[in-house]
Design a protein around this motif. Structure first.
Motif, PDB file in Angstrom:
ATOM      1  N   VAL A 173       0.838  -1.201   0.000  1.00 30.49           N
ATOM      2  CA  VAL A 173       0.000   0.000   0.000  1.00 30.49           C
ATOM      3  C   VAL A 173       0.873   1.253   0.000  1.00 30.49           C
ATOM      4  CG1 VAL A 173      -1.646   1.363   1.364  1.00 30.49           C
ATOM      5  CG2 VAL A 173      -1.984  -1.102   1.089  1.00 30.49           C
ATOM      6  N   GLY A 174       1.912   1.245   0.825  1.00 30.57           N
ATOM      7  CA  GLY A 174       2.809   2.390   0.905  1.00 30.57           C
ATOM      8  C   GLY A 174       3.538   2.648  -0.397  1.00 30.57           C
ATOM      9  N   LEU A 175       3.966   1.601  -1.063  1.00 36.01           N
ATOM     10  CA  LEU A 175       4.649   1.779  -2.347  1.00 36.01           C
ATOM     11  C   LEU A 175       3.699   2.331  -3.401  1.00 36.01           C
ATOM     12  CD1 LEU A 175       6.847  -1.457  -2.478  1.00 36.01           C
ATOM     13  CD2 LEU A 175       7.615   0.885  -2.064  1.00 36.01           C
ATOM     14  N   CYS A 176       2.455   1.903  -3.360  1.00 36.58           N
ATOM     15  CA  CYS A 176       1.467   2.442  -4.310  1.00 36.58           C
ATOM     16  C   CYS A 176       1.226   3.933  -4.059  1.00 36.58           C
ATOM     17  CB  CYS A 176       0.156   1.669  -4.194  1.00 36.58           C
ATOM     18  SG  CYS A 176       0.219  -0.028  -4.824  1.00 36.58           S
ATOM     19  N   SER A 177       1.087   4.305  -2.792  1.00 31.74           N
ATOM     20  CA  SER A 177       0.859   5.716  -2.474  1.00 31.74           C
ATOM     21  C   SER A 177       2.091   6.553  -2.799  1.00 31.74           C
ATOM     22  CB  SER A 177       0.483   5.879  -1.001  1.00 31.74           C
ATOM     23  OG  SER A 177       1.535   5.470  -0.143  1.00 31.74           O
ATOM     24  N   ALA A 178       3.272   5.992  -2.547  1.00 31.37           N
ATOM     25  CA  ALA A 178       4.502   6.695  -2.886  1.00 31.37           C
ATOM     26  C   ALA A 178       4.634   6.876  -4.388  1.00 31.37           C
ATOM     27  CB  ALA A 178       5.704   5.933  -2.336  1.00 31.37           C
ATOM     28  N   ALA A 179       4.278   5.858  -5.148  1.00 32.51           N
ATOM     29  CA  ALA A 179       4.352   5.949  -6.605  1.00 32.51           C
ATOM     30  C   ALA A 179       3.396   7.010  -7.130  1.00 32.51           C
ATOM     31  CB  ALA A 179       4.022   4.589  -7.228  1.00 32.51           C
ATOM     32  N   ALA A 180       2.206   7.082  -6.537  1.00 33.90           N
ATOM     33  CA  ALA A 180       1.241   8.090  -6.977  1.00 33.90           C
ATOM     34  C   ALA A 180       1.746   9.501  -6.673  1.00 33.90           C
ATOM     35  CB  ALA A 180      -0.106   7.850  -6.299  1.00 33.90           C
ATOM     36  N   GLY A 181       2.276   9.697  -5.471  1.00 30.84           N
ATOM     37  CA  GLY A 181       2.810  11.001  -5.124  1.00 30.84           C
ATOM     38  C   GLY A 181       3.991  11.388  -5.988  1.00 30.84           C
ATOM     39  N   GLY A 182       4.888  10.433  -6.221  1.00 29.10           N
ATOM     40  CA  GLY A 182       6.047  10.692  -7.064  1.00 29.10           C
ATOM     41  C   GLY A 182       5.642  11.004  -8.497  1.00 29.10           C
ATOM     42  N   LEU A 183       4.608  10.331  -8.994  1.00 32.80           N
ATOM     43  CA  LEU A 183       4.143  10.585 -10.356  1.00 32.80           C
ATOM     44  C   LEU A 183       3.613  12.007 -10.490  1.00 32.80           C
ATOM     45  CD1 LEU A 183       3.450   9.619 -13.203  1.00 32.80           C
ATOM     46  CD2 LEU A 183       1.278   8.752 -12.291  1.00 32.80           C
ATOM     47  N   PHE A 184       2.869  12.459  -9.497  1.00 33.91           N
ATOM     48  CA  PHE A 184       2.344  13.820  -9.558  1.00 33.91           C
ATOM     49  C   PHE A 184       3.478  14.845  -9.528  1.00 33.91           C
ATOM     50  CE2 PHE A 184      -1.792  12.193  -9.404  1.00 33.91           C
ATOM     51  CZ  PHE A 184      -2.703  13.229  -9.536  1.00 33.91           C
ATOM     52  N   LEU A 185       4.505  14.568  -8.749  1.00 32.67           N
ATOM     53  CA  LEU A 185       5.659  15.472  -8.758  1.00 32.67           C
ATOM     54  C   LEU A 185       6.327  15.479 -10.127  1.00 32.67           C
ATOM     55  CD1 LEU A 185       7.354  14.742  -5.308  1.00 32.67           C
ATOM     56  CD2 LEU A 185       6.157  16.822  -5.987  1.00 32.67           C
ATOM     57  N   LEU A 186       6.440  14.307 -10.728  1.00 35.09           N
ATOM     58  CA  LEU A 186       7.064  14.197 -12.044  1.00 35.09           C
ATOM     59  C   LEU A 186       6.280  14.954 -13.104  1.00 35.09           C
ATOM     60  CD1 LEU A 186       9.349  12.831 -13.695  1.00 35.09           C
ATOM     61  CD2 LEU A 186       7.791  10.906 -14.056  1.00 35.09           C
ATOM     62  N   LEU A 187       4.948  14.989 -12.926  1.00 35.12           N
ATOM     63  CA  LEU A 187       4.091  15.679 -13.887  1.00 35.12           C
ATOM     64  C   LEU A 187       4.040  17.188 -13.661  1.00 35.12           C
ATOM     65  CD1 LEU A 187       1.110  13.147 -14.075  1.00 35.12           C
ATOM     66  CD2 LEU A 187       2.924  13.511 -15.766  1.00 35.12           C
ATOM     67  N   GLY A 188       4.745  17.647 -12.617  1.00 33.58           N
ATOM     68  CA  GLY A 188       4.828  19.072 -12.382  1.00 33.58           C
ATOM     69  C   GLY A 188       3.995  19.598 -11.236  1.00 33.58           C
ATOM     70  N   ALA A 189       3.303  18.719 -10.527  1.00 32.91           N
ATOM     71  CA  ALA A 189       2.521  19.160  -9.369  1.00 32.91           C
ATOM     72  C   ALA A 189       3.463  19.558  -8.236  1.00 32.91           C
ATOM     73  CB  ALA A 189       1.589  18.048  -8.902  1.00 32.91           C
ATOM     74  N   GLY A 190       2.987  20.414  -7.370  1.00 34.86           N
ATOM     75  CA  GLY A 190       3.787  20.827  -6.229  1.00 34.86           C
ATOM     76  C   GLY A 190       3.731  19.818  -5.100  1.00 34.86           C
ATOM     77  N   PRO A 191       4.532  20.028  -4.046  1.00 34.82           N
ATOM     78  CA  PRO A 191       4.570  19.082  -2.927  1.00 34.82           C
ATOM     79  C   PRO A 191       3.248  18.979  -2.172  1.00 34.82           C
ATOM     80  CG  PRO A 191       5.832  21.069  -2.425  1.00 34.82           C
ATOM     81  CD  PRO A 191       5.508  21.121  -3.880  1.00 34.82           C
ATOM     82  N   LEU A 192       2.440  20.035  -2.161  1.00 32.21           N
ATOM     83  CA  LEU A 192       1.163  19.969  -1.443  1.00 32.21           C
ATOM     84  C   LEU A 192       0.204  19.005  -2.128  1.00 32.21           C
ATOM     85  CD1 LEU A 192      -0.693  20.841   0.804  1.00 32.21           C
ATOM     86  CD2 LEU A 192      -1.336  22.845  -0.567  1.00 32.21           C
ATOM     87  N   LEU A 193       0.055  19.128  -3.427  1.00 37.41           N
ATOM     88  CA  LEU A 193      -0.832  18.222  -4.150  1.00 37.41           C
ATOM     89  C   LEU A 193      -0.313  16.791  -4.088  1.00 37.41           C
ATOM     90  CD1 LEU A 193      -3.329  17.814  -5.818  1.00 37.41           C
ATOM     91  CD2 LEU A 193      -2.029  18.423  -7.874  1.00 37.41           C
ATOM     92  N   ALA A 194       0.996  16.620  -4.177  1.00 35.22           N
ATOM     93  CA  ALA A 194       1.575  15.275  -4.061  1.00 35.22           C
ATOM     94  C   ALA A 194       1.276  14.681  -2.692  1.00 35.22           C
ATOM     95  CB  ALA A 194       3.077  15.341  -4.296  1.00 35.22           C
ATOM     96  N   ALA A 195       1.313  15.525  -1.656  1.00 24.35           N
ATOM     97  CA  ALA A 195       1.008  15.056  -0.305  1.00 24.35           C
ATOM     98  C   ALA A 195      -0.447  14.637  -0.184  1.00 24.35           C
ATOM     99  CB  ALA A 195       1.329  16.152   0.711  1.00 24.35           C
ATOM    100  N   VAL A 196      -1.351  15.393  -0.794  1.00 27.14           N
ATOM    101  CA  VAL A 196      -2.775  15.046  -0.761  1.00 27.14           C
ATOM    102  C   VAL A 196      -3.012  13.712  -1.463  1.00 27.14           C
ATOM    103  CG1 VAL A 196      -5.077  15.714  -1.558  1.00 27.14           C
ATOM    104  CG2 VAL A 196      -3.553  17.426  -0.571  1.00 27.14           C
ATOM    105  N   VAL A 197      -2.404  13.541  -2.628  1.00 24.59           N
ATOM    106  CA  VAL A 197      -2.566  12.292  -3.374  1.00 24.59           C
ATOM    107  C   VAL A 197      -1.998  11.115  -2.590  1.00 24.59           C
ATOM    108  CG1 VAL A 197      -1.838  11.051  -5.450  1.00 24.59           C
ATOM    109  CG2 VAL A 197      -2.603  13.428  -5.618  1.00 24.59           C
TER     110      VAL A 197
END
Length: 268
Positions: A54-78
């Motif tokens: 579960v943690g790896l899935c959530s980490a992958a989602a957050g990392g993907l949003f950062l890669l797509l240009g989202a900021g750390p706040l949105l990555a944290a929410v995801v």
């Protein structure tokens, strides 16, 4: 397991445990083939592995949003939202119900009845809001340090959170009700098995932290210890208040351990 034949019986027992862990703690398609205390024992020992996935899935989602240009706040929410989706919100629901039960000034039987109701009271709402805010705020700080800090924190917190469930299933911890998840898993895990699982998780935390620096290795272990300590205090309170553990209590322990571990990672 003692009811299985020697030799080739160990592999089926492990598979039963993995199915039990993933089938009860996640939405992943793991068909539970055995619903008994032997399978529950193996499942609760495997709980940290379910948490890691579960943690790896959530980490992958957050990392993907950062890669797509989202900021750390949105990555944290995801990153915070993914574990809720992968557990159908059951742990958050358990946290809210446990908060309502603990917050009520009623005897154990009445408090357990309150926890079974479908609605959420004021204690539950306040607790949910504060816990989710704390998780998002902590992950925002960690993503701000660098994407690697955020993704490693997400994996660590989820794994430690499920390790708290292993400890809550230790022998000597009673069930508050004669039915439900709490009853099937309560007092199934030997202390030695819980200790071995803890050692494995702490070693993993240290190894993951070393990918960043020796300081982060120490910080990861201390954060894991803080999360487990907070969950242990809550477990003691719930056992005294309700007479044992329930499925809702397990959800509260999981969310508490994850939140405290994340917050601890931001300190120092």
């Amino acid at each position: 397991m003692r009811n299985l034949p020697s030799g080739g019986g160990h592999y089926p027992a492990r598979m039963d445990g993995l199915r039990f862990a993933f089938g009860t703690l996640t939405v992943f398609p793991a068909r539970i083939t055995r619903w008994d205390r032997d399978a529950a024992r193996a499942g609760m020992v495997c709980a940290p592995l379910a948490g890691l996935v579960v943690g790896l899935c959530s980490a992958a989602a957050g990392g993907l949003f950062l890669l797509l240009g989202a900021g750390p706040l949105l990555a944290a929410v995801v990153t915070t939202a993914v574990p809720a989706l992968l557990t159908r919100g059951l742990h958050l629901d358990g946290l809210a119900d446990t908060a309502d039960g603990l917050g009520s000034a009623k005897p154990a039987e009445d408090a357990l009845r309150i926890m079974k109701q479908s609605d959420i009271g004021p204690f539950g709402v306040i607790t949910l809001v504060l816990v989710l805010l704390a998780q998002v705020a902590a992950l925002y700080e960690l993503y701000g340090e660098g994407w690697a800090h955020g993704v490693l924190a997400a994996a660590l917190a989820a794994t430690v959170a499920r390790l708290a469930l292993t400890h809550a299933s230790r022998q000597g911890v009673p069930a508050a009700r004669p039915e439900g998840l709490g009853a099937i898993v309560a007092a199934t895990v030997p202390t030695r098995s819980a200790t071995c699982a803890t050692a494995a998780v702490l070693t993993l935390c240290a190894a993951a932290g070393l990918l960043l620096s020796p300081y982060d290795a120490v910080r990861g272990v201390l954060a894991a210890g803080a999360g487990l300590g907070a969950a242990a205090l809550l477990l003691r309170r719930c056992v005294r208040r309700f007479g044992g553990v329930t499925g809702d209590v397990f959800g509260a322990l999981e969310e508490t351990a994850a939140t405290v571990a994340l917050v601890a990672l931001t300190l120092g």
